[in-house]
Design a protein around this motif. Structure first.
Motif: not given
Length: 74
Positions: A31-38, A41-44
């Protein structure tokens, strides 16, 4: 299809709880692919593949581990 005994109380099994959490996360990712991608991205970069391995290991481990029977001891 034959259900397990006392299937109405299956939510008590760790594997069922893990499946519910995984379903919620997958629903959020859909439902929120951009939020999930963000969040990812926090993970190394080296840790990203380990997330999938950890989820798989947790699912296998909770299914294989001896759990207390519903309504009594193991």
């Amino acid at each position: 299809m034959k259900l397990i005994d006392e299937c109405r109380q299956a939510w008590r099994f760790a594997s069922v709880r893990l499946a519910i959490v995984a379903g919620v996360v997958a629903g959020w990712a859909a439902s929120d692919p951009q939020g999930f991608a963000q969040l990812v991205e926090l993970l190394p970069p080296w840790a990203r593949p380990l997330v999938g391995i950890a989820v798989s290991a947790a699912a296998i481990g909770t299914r294989m581990a001896k759990q207390t029977r519903i309504g009594g001891d193991a």
